[in-house]
Scaffold this active site. Structure first.
Site, PDB file in Angstrom:
ATOM      1  N   LYS A 294       1.930   5.605  -6.399  1.00 21.23           N
ATOM      2  CA  LYS A 294       0.562   5.265  -6.817  1.00 21.23           C
ATOM      3  C   LYS A 294       0.443   5.017  -8.315  1.00 21.23           C
ATOM      4  O   LYS A 294       1.326   5.377  -9.104  1.00 21.23           O
ATOM      5  CB  LYS A 294      -0.399   6.355  -6.349  1.00 21.23           C
ATOM      6  CG  LYS A 294      -0.604   6.237  -4.827  1.00 21.23           C
ATOM      7  CD  LYS A 294      -1.916   6.764  -4.359  1.00 21.23           C
ATOM      8  CE  LYS A 294      -2.101   6.357  -2.892  1.00 21.23           C
ATOM      9  NZ  LYS A 294      -2.887   7.333  -2.156  1.00 21.23           N
ATOM     10  N   ARG A 328       2.572  11.900   2.703  1.00 20.29           N
ATOM     11  CA  ARG A 328       2.529  10.493   3.150  1.00 20.29           C
ATOM     12  C   ARG A 328       3.302   9.666   2.129  1.00 20.29           C
ATOM     13  O   ARG A 328       2.890   9.571   0.973  1.00 20.29           O
ATOM     14  CB  ARG A 328       1.068  10.031   3.240  1.00 20.29           C
ATOM     15  CG  ARG A 328       0.892   8.604   3.733  1.00 20.29           C
ATOM     16  CD  ARG A 328      -0.588   8.241   3.793  1.00 20.29           C
ATOM     17  NE  ARG A 328      -0.794   6.916   4.312  1.00 20.29           N
ATOM     18  CZ  ARG A 328      -0.719   5.799   3.583  1.00 20.29           C
ATOM     19  NH1 ARG A 328      -0.443   5.859   2.306  1.00 20.29           N
ATOM     20  NH2 ARG A 328      -0.923   4.634   4.153  1.00 20.29           N
TER      21      ARG A 328
END
Ligand code: HH2
Length: 344
Positions: A294, A328
């Site tokens: 991210k 995840r």
């Protein structure tokens, strides 16, 4: 503002080094164990924090603490056939042309299935199939188009994969059809708020669901996100979504909480959440973290999305050390290796 009352396990006793009788065990697990907890109370006058050792916490007469402690330590029920003695890995399968980290690579159903089976072979415990990118700035897509993308992949994986499949969607109709095609778990980045049909759909089908925190919609969420205290605001959001889910007939044991790294958050917000993940366990649900590749890693290091594996592994281990039960990730093999060493 509703009052907030929370406990955050702190001071990890160390890998294998803790005496279970003296520590706080998240969800009944022996690793990690915490020596103490920060007790946080917030009302309209501000927030107060104090620290209690595990032994002091157990001896405290406040019934609110006893309830939170019981929810913190109670072993979690299995979800989609998975137990949670150790962290589980959810492998990301983006059947999209535009996802931020791997957009277009697995847009073809055959390529997506092949990729998913590779992730399973690398050690994924769950395969998360998504057809709509929710990266910052992404526009929503039509439900029929989303189904066209994900349903063939789910049907093929149901026949070929052994691990449970989750569907990453904000739409009740996609949830229903994905479950019929073989998905076992729902992952909704809007925590069942985007589509009014999603809450009743999840309640009726009996499926477990990930409630992820996001501030705003993907199209606009990175435009100056604001919180009074990001960690406590996300905690209050979860408490409210748990209440709404229970009122609709979805028991707490089927809920998974995810703070939604990067969804309506600045770098400082993301880092504050990563440092306080253990706070969410006392809500009594499985906790999940999606930090893989991210932007916050890019903001800290300058690395583009394809070169954020080291930062992603660091974030995954921060989660594991705070008792997060599901990670995840895009890079399953590397995460599996990191967890194996962390657990040894
Ligand atoms: N992040 C993304 C998508 N879905 N679901 C949960 N529960 N938690 C997350 O952090 C999360 C999520 C965004 O990542 P990705 O799927 O790789 O990208 P895109 O949304 O661009 O497809």
């Amino acid at each position: 503002m509703e009052d907030t009352f929370a406990i955050r396990p702190i001071a990890e006793l160390g890998i294998g080094g803790g005496d279970p009788a003296r520590g706080l065990a998240v969800a009944g697990r022996s690793q990690p164990l915490f020596a103490a907890a920060e007790i946080i109370a917030r009302d309209r006058h501000g927030s107060r924090r104090r620290r209690l050792s595990a032994l002091e916490l157990r001896a405290d007469a406040d019934p609110r603490l006893a309830l939170l402690l019981a929810q913190l330590e109670r072993p979690r029920a299995p979800i989609a056939g998975l137990s949670f003695e150790a962290p589980r890995i959810m492998g990301i399968v983006n059947v999209t042309p535009d996802s931020f980290a791997d957009g277009g690579r697995y847009f073809d159903a055959g390529a997506a299935v092949e990729h998913a089976l590779r992730l399973e072979a690398e050690g994924a415990d769950i395969l998360d199939v998504g057809g709509e990118s929710t990266r910052p700035g992404a526009a929503g897509i039509d439900v029929e188009e989303e189904c066209r993308r994900v349903l063939p992949v789910i049907a093929a994986l149901r026949a070929q994969a052994r691990v449970p499949i989750s569907i990453d969607t904000r739409h009740g109709e996609v949830m229903r059809r994905a479950l019929a095609a073989g998905a076992r778990l729902i992952n909704d980045v809007s925590a069942l708020r985007h589509d009014p049909s999603s809450l009743p759909t999840v309640a009726q089908t009996g499926a477990p669901v990930v409630l992820m925190h996001a501030q705003g919609d993907p199209a606009t969420m990175q435009n100056a996100p604001q919180y009074a205290d990001v960690v406590l605001d996300v905690y209050d959001f979860f408490a409210a979504r748990i209440a709404a889910s229970e009122a609709a007939g979805i028991p707490r044991s089927r809920l998974i909480l995810d703070p939604g790294i990067g969804f309506g958050k600045t770098l400082a917000h993301n880092l504050a959440l990563l440092a306080a993940l253990s706070l969410f366990h006392a809500l009594g649900c499985v906790v999940m973290l999606g930090a893989s590749r991210k932007s916050f890693i890019g903001h800290l290091t300058g690395a583009p999305a394809a070169e954020r594996l080291p930062g992603s592994l660091a974030a995954a281990l921060m989660g594991a050390a705070q008792g997060v039960q599901i990670l995840r990730v895009h890079d399953v093999a590397a995460t599996r290796q990191a967890l194996t060493v962390w657990q040894a």
